[in-house]
Design a protein around this motif. Structure first.
Motif, PDB file in Angstrom:
ATOM      1  N   SER A   1      -2.091   7.166  -0.342  1.00 20.75           N
ATOM      2  CA  SER A   1      -2.536   5.765  -0.403  1.00 20.75           C
ATOM      3  C   SER A   1      -3.280   5.359   0.863  1.00 20.75           C
ATOM      4  O   SER A   1      -4.327   4.697   0.802  1.00 20.75           O
ATOM      5  CB  SER A   1      -1.326   4.847  -0.616  1.00 20.75           C
ATOM      6  OG  SER A   1      -0.688   5.134  -1.835  1.00 20.75           O
ATOM      7  N   LEU A   2      -2.758   5.747   2.006  1.00 23.52           N
ATOM      8  CA  LEU A   2      -3.412   5.410   3.275  1.00 23.52           C
ATOM      9  C   LEU A   2      -4.794   6.048   3.380  1.00 23.52           C
ATOM     10  O   LEU A   2      -5.740   5.433   3.893  1.00 23.52           O
ATOM     11  CB  LEU A   2      -2.537   5.851   4.451  1.00 23.52           C
ATOM     12  CG  LEU A   2      -1.271   5.035   4.697  1.00 23.52           C
ATOM     13  CD1 LEU A   2      -0.380   5.717   5.719  1.00 23.52           C
ATOM     14  CD2 LEU A   2      -1.608   3.617   5.162  1.00 23.52           C
TER      15      LEU A   2
ATOM     16  N   SER B   1       0.055  -0.364  -5.277  1.00 26.84           N
ATOM     17  CA  SER B   1      -0.686   0.109  -4.109  1.00 26.84           C
ATOM     18  C   SER B   1      -2.170  -0.201  -4.247  1.00 26.84           C
ATOM     19  O   SER B   1      -2.821  -0.639  -3.295  1.00 26.84           O
ATOM     20  CB  SER B   1      -0.464   1.618  -3.952  1.00 26.84           C
ATOM     21  OG  SER B   1      -1.127   2.103  -2.812  1.00 26.84           O
ATOM     22  N   LEU B   2      -2.698  -0.029  -5.455  1.00 33.58           N
ATOM     23  CA  LEU B   2      -4.120  -0.311  -5.689  1.00 33.58           C
ATOM     24  C   LEU B   2      -4.431  -1.796  -5.522  1.00 33.58           C
ATOM     25  O   LEU B   2      -5.460  -2.164  -4.944  1.00 33.58           O
ATOM     26  CB  LEU B   2      -4.498   0.155  -7.094  1.00 33.58           C
ATOM     27  CG  LEU B   2      -5.957  -0.041  -7.511  1.00 33.58           C
ATOM     28  CD1 LEU B   2      -6.887   0.706  -6.580  1.00 33.58           C
ATOM     29  CD2 LEU B   2      -6.166   0.411  -8.955  1.00 33.58           C
ATOM     30  N   LEU B   3      -3.542  -2.657  -6.017  1.00 25.32           N
ATOM     31  CA  LEU B   3      -3.724  -4.105  -5.853  1.00 25.32           C
ATOM     32  C   LEU B   3      -3.763  -4.472  -4.372  1.00 25.32           C
ATOM     33  O   LEU B   3      -4.620  -5.261  -3.941  1.00 25.32           O
ATOM     34  CB  LEU B   3      -2.584  -4.859  -6.551  1.00 25.32           C
ATOM     35  CG  LEU B   3      -2.587  -6.377  -6.379  1.00 25.32           C
ATOM     36  CD1 LEU B   3      -3.804  -7.006  -7.050  1.00 25.32           C
ATOM     37  CD2 LEU B   3      -1.309  -6.999  -6.933  1.00 25.32           C
ATOM     38  N   ALA B   4      -2.856  -3.899  -3.587  1.00 29.03           N
ATOM     39  CA  ALA B   4      -2.827  -4.187  -2.154  1.00 29.03           C
ATOM     40  C   ALA B   4      -4.103  -3.695  -1.471  1.00 29.03           C
ATOM     41  O   ALA B   4      -4.644  -4.363  -0.574  1.00 29.03           O
ATOM     42  CB  ALA B   4      -1.596  -3.534  -1.521  1.00 29.03           C
TER      43      ALA B   4
ATOM     44  N   VAL C   1       0.842  -1.206   0.000  1.00 27.66           N
ATOM     45  CA  VAL C   1       0.000   0.000   0.000  1.00 27.66           C
ATOM     46  C   VAL C   1       0.873   1.251   0.000  1.00 27.66           C
ATOM     47  O   VAL C   1       0.585   2.245  -0.669  1.00 27.66           O
ATOM     48  CB  VAL C   1      -0.956   0.011   1.217  1.00 27.66           C
ATOM     49  CG1 VAL C   1      -1.569   1.395   1.402  1.00 27.66           C
ATOM     50  CG2 VAL C   1      -2.060  -1.015   1.029  1.00 27.66           C
ATOM     51  N   LEU C   2       1.975   1.203   0.741  1.00 25.14           N
ATOM     52  CA  LEU C   2       2.877   2.350   0.846  1.00 25.14           C
ATOM     53  C   LEU C   2       3.838   2.456  -0.333  1.00 25.14           C
ATOM     54  O   LEU C   2       4.672   3.367  -0.373  1.00 25.14           O
ATOM     55  CB  LEU C   2       3.681   2.259   2.145  1.00 25.14           C
ATOM     56  CG  LEU C   2       2.863   2.263   3.445  1.00 25.14           C
ATOM     57  CD1 LEU C   2       3.771   2.109   4.647  1.00 25.14           C
ATOM     58  CD2 LEU C   2       2.033   3.524   3.556  1.00 25.14           C
ATOM     59  N   SER C   3       3.714   1.531  -1.293  1.00 23.60           N
ATOM     60  CA  SER C   3       4.610   1.534  -2.452  1.00 23.60           C
ATOM     61  C   SER C   3       4.450   2.814  -3.261  1.00 23.60           C
ATOM     62  O   SER C   3       3.362   3.392  -3.357  1.00 23.60           O
ATOM     63  CB  SER C   3       4.305   0.317  -3.334  1.00 23.60           C
ATOM     64  OG  SER C   3       4.920   0.438  -4.592  1.00 23.60           O
TER      65      SER C   3
END
Length: 867
Positions: free
Chosen positions: A554-555, A512-515, A504-506
């Motif tokens: 992302s968070l 990030s979307l996949l996670a 997610v933090l990538s």
């Protein structure tokens, strides 16, 4: 008979010996054989050698004691026979250079040598046939000179036949008949030898003896022959491999520790790849050709059958010798990647029809997944696949992702210790780390930028009994990842949490979307308490962010999505824990959608957020430091820019209710803002506002203040070279131009001929080049090769260093080709160092100085290009 006995048997001429009856040969064997062996050792004539050998094999070999054949005959004759054959082969190759239709002498010499060699092979065949006919079970030690000598001669023959085009150049037709006879004789000899070796028995209770070593030598000699005949005779090649595998398994218990398994696995993988590529080439030719050639079709079927045979052989061998394959895991890994890199839907695949794809997949590719299943429990394979230092070229990154998905599908059926082996990160050595499977999935997925953007499609069965449907790579990985998460052992949940959070933090948006998608699945699939726990963790992480960064973005998206999966009682608990009444929690509430709350709770929470926000604004406005702080706000400050990005779309939404004077101030601000070259997201916010002005009627009294600034703003944005901003500018201008009542302003926005052409082209939908599917694939491949390699390492390093810390300075990206320059220079430096070491060990050859001077000249020329 009395005449025959008049001359001692040891002095009978060779011509007469060849006519002796069987009984006489048997009786006179003790006296004649020593003489024949002596003559064989001391003769200088090739023809006499062959004559003696044929007499011994045909007349006297049948009467020798089979238990003492090695001592009495094979060890006495075969070493000299091998040297004789090598001498003939050397002479043959030397004479071949002078072969021509005019030079009858050399032509005769070469043909005589070839005929002699054919006879020698025939004599060796007689030896092998005799052993097979007289013994039911063979002890290799009793004949150990025979297999090694025969295999040496066979290999030498096949090598010569394989190289005949170059050896005889354009004169091959002068000897082709005899070369064909030579090949057939060697072919027959090998078949006979394999029949003999199939009769060999080795005592399994004896750990080490000569028979074991001899059998190992035989197997590896046949392996060498395989590499020679692979392109000469496919059926013979396959039969030789079949024999190698059969003998390896037959004597497995005694030779397993002696075999060079890496050589066998490597050769088998090379043959699989060679036959697979041949199969693809034939399929591609058939696809490109309009007319279906029956010959090509039959050859395709044969080659595909060969692929399947090799793959099944590898599967069988791997299953039986797995504990000995530690140093072959890299080869097996590469085999899987190489095969899938050449097969659709890989960007680098051959262009073959759908029917051929299905045929190849059904006959050959299906054998690779069982191979992976066998290797799942093997730790060396795990360490190769999950090596933290694994660097793959662009064409192998997509196959690596597919492999990891296959492994992920297999793991739920494996014991807990196997799942743990794959899903936990471990320090293998001081220099090597084995990452977790989940981390590897996200990392590999990130490298498939080209396949994701195209996108490539894979065939997927959504539910049992239904037909396959095409899904994108993103869908494929996401579905299988969620399925894996649903079956994950509870002991591995910490590894899952770590992998999801890191992804997610990538810095890579799609990763990030996949996670996030996987995390949302976990929130829905897991318990309500788990969901609430995760929401609280994400909320705390957001509050701990020191400032604007991609991790915060992302968070915040994840928090917004997860909040919808909370039950109303848990939402109430969250509101109590992170109350909007407290100023420090207002940061969180800007990311939470009130639509996720029940109606009554939504109204109450929205009121609390509004009151708290208003109170904070009033507190700031009433502060004694307000004027001083206002003076420091110029538009280049990130927080001011962020405020504008939020404010401009809001003003655009309420455009019909705004005071014209305020609109004038906003447009004037935008003019000065754009001249300071703000970031792209600020320009996009400006465009958002401008597109809302199309239906606005501007009073006559204020038009002189608004319209000139408005045309200036549009002119600046339409001239922007950024393709994304250019597209949005054209869309916003078109929307404004179609809706405005102030048509006189439209031409004023088009400040240059280039801008006019750009707008006209956009409106008329001209100037666009229709891209073919093949051209698009090539473009994506080039983009992936250009952008991924130099930026991947920087992105990873940035992600490691940032760790939710604000970036003070942007990392310098190297030029796309700079890394290649470094690599080439390092290689050149290493080569010079190697020459320096050689000079210290021995005197240089005469030509070295000349070559070095040539290199110096090239270096001088390169310097001119640099300067």
């Amino acid at each position: 008979m009395s005449q025959e006995r008049a001359v001692p048997a040891s002095a009978v001429p060779l011509e007469e010996l060849s006519s002796w009856p069987e009984e006489l040969c048997r009786r006179e064997l003790p006296s004649v054989l020593p003489r024949l062996l002596s003559m064989y050792q001391h003769s200088d004539s090739w023809l006499e050698h062959i004559q003696i050998l044929k007499i011994i094999v045909e007349m006297f070999l049948p009467h020798m004691n089979h238990l003492t054949l090695e001592q009495t005959f094979f060890s006495q004759v075969l070493p000299k026979t091998v040297r004789l054959y090598d001498d003939m082969m050397y002479e043959l190759t030397s004479q071949a250079r002078g072969l021509s239709s005019q030079n009858l002498e050399i032509q005769t010499t070469i043909r005589n040598i070839l005929q002699t060699m054919v006879q020698l092979l025939g004599a060796l065949t007689g030896c092998v046939q005799h052993v097979c006919a007289t013994q039911e079970s063979i002890i290799l030690e009793n004949i150990h000179s025979l297999p090694s000598s025969v295999l040496h001669v066979i290999k030498s023959t096949f090598v010569h036949c394989k190289n005949s085009e170059s050896v005889y150049s354009g004169r091959l037709h002068l000897v082709s008949d005899l070369l064909q006879a030579l090949f057939k004789e060697a072919y027959s000899l090998q078949k006979q030898l394999m029949e003999l070796l199939d009769m060999v028995c080795i005592d399994p209770l004896i750990d080490e003896n000569d028979d074991i070593l001899n059998m190992v030598v035989v197997i590896h000699s046949l392996l060498d022959i395989c590499s020679v005949i692979s392109s000469m005779d496919h059926a013979f090649h396959a039969n030789t491999w079949k024999f190698i595998i059969k003998q390896s398994l037959k004597h497995q218990s005694v030779i397993k520790s002696q075999l060079k398994h890496k050589d066998i696995i490597t050769s088998l993988c090379e043959d699989i790849l060679f036959s697979f590529r041949s199969c693809l080439q034939l399929a591609e030719q058939m696809t490109q050709s309009d007319a279906q050639d029956n010959t090509d079709c039959k050859l395709f079927q044969k080659t595909l059958k060969l692929c399947r045979f090799f793959a099944n052989s590898l599967l069988h061998y791997t299953k039986e010798f797995l504990p000995f394959l530690s140093d072959s895991c890299c080869t097996l890994h590469q085999l899987y990647l190489q095969v899938h890199s050449k097969f659709p839907p890989s960007l680098y695949a051959a262009g073959i029809s759908k029917a051929q794809q299905e045929e190849i997949a059904g006959a050959f590719l299906v054998t690779l997944d069982p191979l992976v299943s066998q290797l799942l429990k093997f730790q060396p394979f795990v360490e190769v696949v999950l090596d933290s230092e694994l660097e793959l070229p662009c064409e192998l990154q997509f196959p690596q992702c597919l492999l990891l998905v296959v492994i992920m599908d297999e793991l739920p059926s494996q014991p807990e210790d196997v799942q743990t082996l794959w899903c936990t990160e471990t320090q293998v050595s001081e220099a090597t780390t084995r990452v977790s499977l989940l981390k590897a999935i996200f990392s590999s997925f990130e490298q498939c930028s080209g396949e994701l953007s195209l996108p490539v499609h894979l065939q997927e069965v959504k539910s049992k009994g239904q037909t396959e449907v095409a899904v994108t790579l993103y869908q494929h990985v996401c579905v299988h990842l969620c399925t894996f998460i649903a079956s994950l052992h509870p002991s591995l949940f910490p590894e899952l949490d770590t992998a999801l959070l890191n992804a997610v933090l990538s810095a890579n948006m799609i990763t990030s979307l996949l996670a996030m998608d996987a995390w949302c699945f976990l929130a829905r699939y897991g318990t309500a308490e788990l969901c609430a726990h995760h929401v609280a963790i994400v909320a705390h992480l957001i509050k701990s962010c020191p400032g604007e960064c991609h991790q915060l973005t992302s968070l915040s998206v994840l928090l917004r999505r997860l909040f919808f999966f909370m039950t109303p009682p848990q939402q109430v608990e969250f509101i109590q824990k992170f109350s909007p009444k407290e100023a420090e929690n207002l940061l969180l509430w800007q990311y939470i959608s009130f639509q996720a709350l029940p109606a009554e709770l939504r109204k109450q929470t929205a009121l609390e957020v509004s009151r708290s926000g208003t109170a904070q604004c009033r507190k700031w406005l009433s502060s004694s430091r307000t004027l001083g702080e206002l003076e420091s706000l110029v538009t280049g400050q990130p927080y001011v820019q962020q405020t504008l990005c939020l404010l401009l779309p809001l003003l655009g939404f309420f455009i019909q209710t705004l005071d014209p004077q305020l609109i004038s101030q906003v447009i004037t601000l935008q003019t000065s803002l754009l001249k300071s070259e703000p970031p792209d997201h600020v320009r996009l916010a400006v465009l958002d506002f401008l597109s809302s002005l199309g239906k606005l009627f501007i009073p006559q009294a204020i038009q002189d203040k608004i319209l000139p600034h408005l045309s200036s703003v549009f002119a600046l944005l339409l001239a922007d070279r950024n393709w994304l901003l250019e597209q949005h500018s054209l869309e916003a201008f078109t929307q404004f131009a179609e809706g405005t009542n102030h048509e006189e302003i439209v031409p004023q926005c088009l400040s240059s001929e280039e801008t006019k052409k750009k707008v006209v082209s956009f409106l008329e939908k001209t100037g666009f080049v229709e891209e073919t599917a093949a051209a698009r694939v090539e473009r994506v491949k080039q983009e992936k090769g250009t952008f991924w390699e130099p930026f991947a390492k920087v992105t990873v390093e940035e992600a490691k260093k940032s760790a939710l810390q604000p970036s003070a300075k942007r990392a310098r990206h190297e030029l796309p080709l700079e890394e290649e320059y470094r690599s080439a220079l390092q290689a050149a430096t290493a080569a010079l160092e190697a020459i320096e070491l050689l000079l210290q060990k021995s005197p240089p050859p005469d030509w070295l100085l000349t070559k070095m001077e040539t290199l110096q000249e090239r270096i001088d020329k390169l310097k001119h290009h640099v300067f």
